[in-house]
Motif scaffolding. Sequence first.
Motif, PDB file in Angstrom:
ATOM      1  N   LEU A  60       0.919  -1.662  -0.010  1.00 38.40           N
ATOM      2  CA  LEU A  60      -0.149   0.054   0.339  1.00 38.40           C
ATOM      3  C   LEU A  60       0.271   1.083  -0.348  1.00 38.40           C
ATOM      4  O   LEU A  60       0.964   2.294  -0.624  1.00 38.40           O
ATOM      5  N   MET A  61       1.694   1.261   0.755  1.00 41.20           N
ATOM      6  CA  MET A  61       3.162   2.335   0.808  1.00 41.20           C
ATOM      7  C   MET A  61       3.397   2.296  -0.293  1.00 41.20           C
ATOM      8  O   MET A  61       3.675   3.933  -1.680  1.00 41.20           O
ATOM      9  N   GLU A  62       3.877   1.463  -0.986  1.00 41.95           N
ATOM     10  CA  GLU A  62       4.702   1.568  -2.839  1.00 41.95           C
ATOM     11  C   GLU A  62       3.527   1.653  -3.581  1.00 41.95           C
ATOM     12  O   GLU A  62       4.388   2.768  -4.574  1.00 41.95           O
ATOM     13  N   ALA A  63       2.324   2.182  -3.408  1.00 43.56           N
ATOM     14  CA  ALA A  63       1.562   2.136  -4.646  1.00 43.56           C
ATOM     15  C   ALA A  63       0.590   3.754  -4.122  1.00 43.56           C
ATOM     16  O   ALA A  63      -0.221   3.788  -4.700  1.00 43.56           O
ATOM     17  N   ASN A  64       1.369   4.777  -3.159  1.00 42.27           N
ATOM     18  CA  ASN A  64       0.682   5.137  -2.617  1.00 42.27           C
ATOM     19  C   ASN A  64       1.597   6.530  -2.121  1.00 42.27           C
ATOM     20  O   ASN A  64       1.749   7.016  -1.220  1.00 42.27           O
ATOM     21  N   ILE A  65       2.331   6.673  -3.281  1.00 39.38           N
ATOM     22  CA  ILE A  65       4.143   8.006  -2.799  1.00 39.38           C
ATOM     23  C   ILE A  65       3.665   8.895  -3.348  1.00 39.38           C
ATOM     24  O   ILE A  65       3.590   9.865  -2.520  1.00 39.38           O
ATOM     25  N   GLU A  66       2.402   9.310  -4.304  1.00 38.20           N
ATOM     26  CA  GLU A  66       2.509  10.844  -4.216  1.00 38.20           C
ATOM     27  C   GLU A  66       1.929  11.334  -2.873  1.00 38.20           C
ATOM     28  O   GLU A  66       1.783  12.586  -2.347  1.00 38.20           O
ATOM     29  N   GLU A  67       0.460  10.310  -2.835  1.00 39.58           N
ATOM     30  CA  GLU A  67      -0.451  11.149  -1.526  1.00 39.58           C
ATOM     31  C   GLU A  67      -0.819   9.897  -1.050  1.00 39.58           C
ATOM     32  O   GLU A  67      -0.985   9.158  -0.992  1.00 39.58           O
TER      33      GLU A  67
END
Length: 313
Positions: free
Chosen positions: A216-223
Motif C-alpha cells: 500500500l505504501m509503495e502504491a501511494n507515494i504521491e499522496e
Amino acid sequence: MQHAELSSLAQELPLRVLLVNAGEPDSLTWSGIVQPLRLAAKMVGPGRLIVDVRSPDKFAGDSQRHWHLVLLVADEAEAGLRPANMRLLAQRCRSAPCWGGVGAGVLWLAEAGVFQGARTALPWSLYPDADPIAEQLMLSPHLYEIDGARLSCCGGGASIDFALTLVDILFGATVQAQVKEVLCVDRVRGQEERQRVALQARFGVLQPKLTEAVTLMEANIEEPLSTDEIAQLAGISRRQLERLFKQYLGSLPSRYYLELRLKRARQLLRDTNHSIVQVGLMCGFSSGSHFSTAFGALFGNTPREERQRKLAE
C-alpha cells in the motif's frame, strides 16, 4: 550518505583489494564484482589500486599478506557449501580495515557470527538458510549495505552496482563513469534500492499483513496514506501494524514510509529531468523546505546537491 571507513582507504597507495572466490568463476555474482574493480585499476593508473584474487584455502593460509578491503564472494548455487575453516576465513577477513561478503559469502560470514549488529544484505533466496541465526542479524531488503567497515551485497546483478559504488567512493564519479562506459552500464542502483522480491519472500506467507501494508505504501507515494488508513486497509489495528513493523523491519510505519518516499525521490533526481519541486510533489512533499530537510537527514546531502552530482557524472 557518508562512508568514512571506505573513503579513508582512498588515501592508501597502493590500495590493496582482495576478492576471495568461493563460487563459480563464471558466475554473474563473481564477474559483476571483479570486472569493474579490475577496469578501475587500469584507469586510475599503476600503483593506485591492486586487485588480488585468492581461493578460500589460499587466503586462509596466507597470514602474511595485508589487504585494505577483503570480500568473500560466492554465487547462490554454492550456498550449500560450508568451508571447514569458515571461522578462520572470517577472522582473516576482519583483519582488514574494511571487509564483507557478496552473495552466499554473506551467509557464511553471518554464520561465523561477524555480522551481528550490522545491517546485512542477504540474497532473499538464502533467507531460509539464515533462519537459525536470523535473530542475530539485522537483515536488510536492500541490494547491498555498507555499514561502517562491514559490507554485504546480495550478489547476482547487484554485484555490478555494488562494485561501481565502491569505485565511486574510492576514486570518484569520473572513474566510475569511465568504468560504466566500458561496461555499457547506464545507471548504478543505489544502496537504498531493494531486492524486488525480498519482502514477499521473507514475510509473504508468515506475515501477509506486513507485506500488504508495504505494498500500500509503495502504491501511494504521491499522496501518502496515514498510518491509521494503512492499518484500516490492511484489516488490522494501528497498534498491531506498529508492532509488525517494529518486530520485522525495525522501524515505525511512518518512518519506513517516509524513507520509502525519500528513496523514490532520490531515484527520480538521478534518473529524470523533473525539477526538484516536481520531484518533491511526486513523492508526497507539499513543502520544499520539509522535503529538503528530510532528504538531508536521510542521505546527508540536499536534493539540489543530489541533482548536481548527477549532472556532473
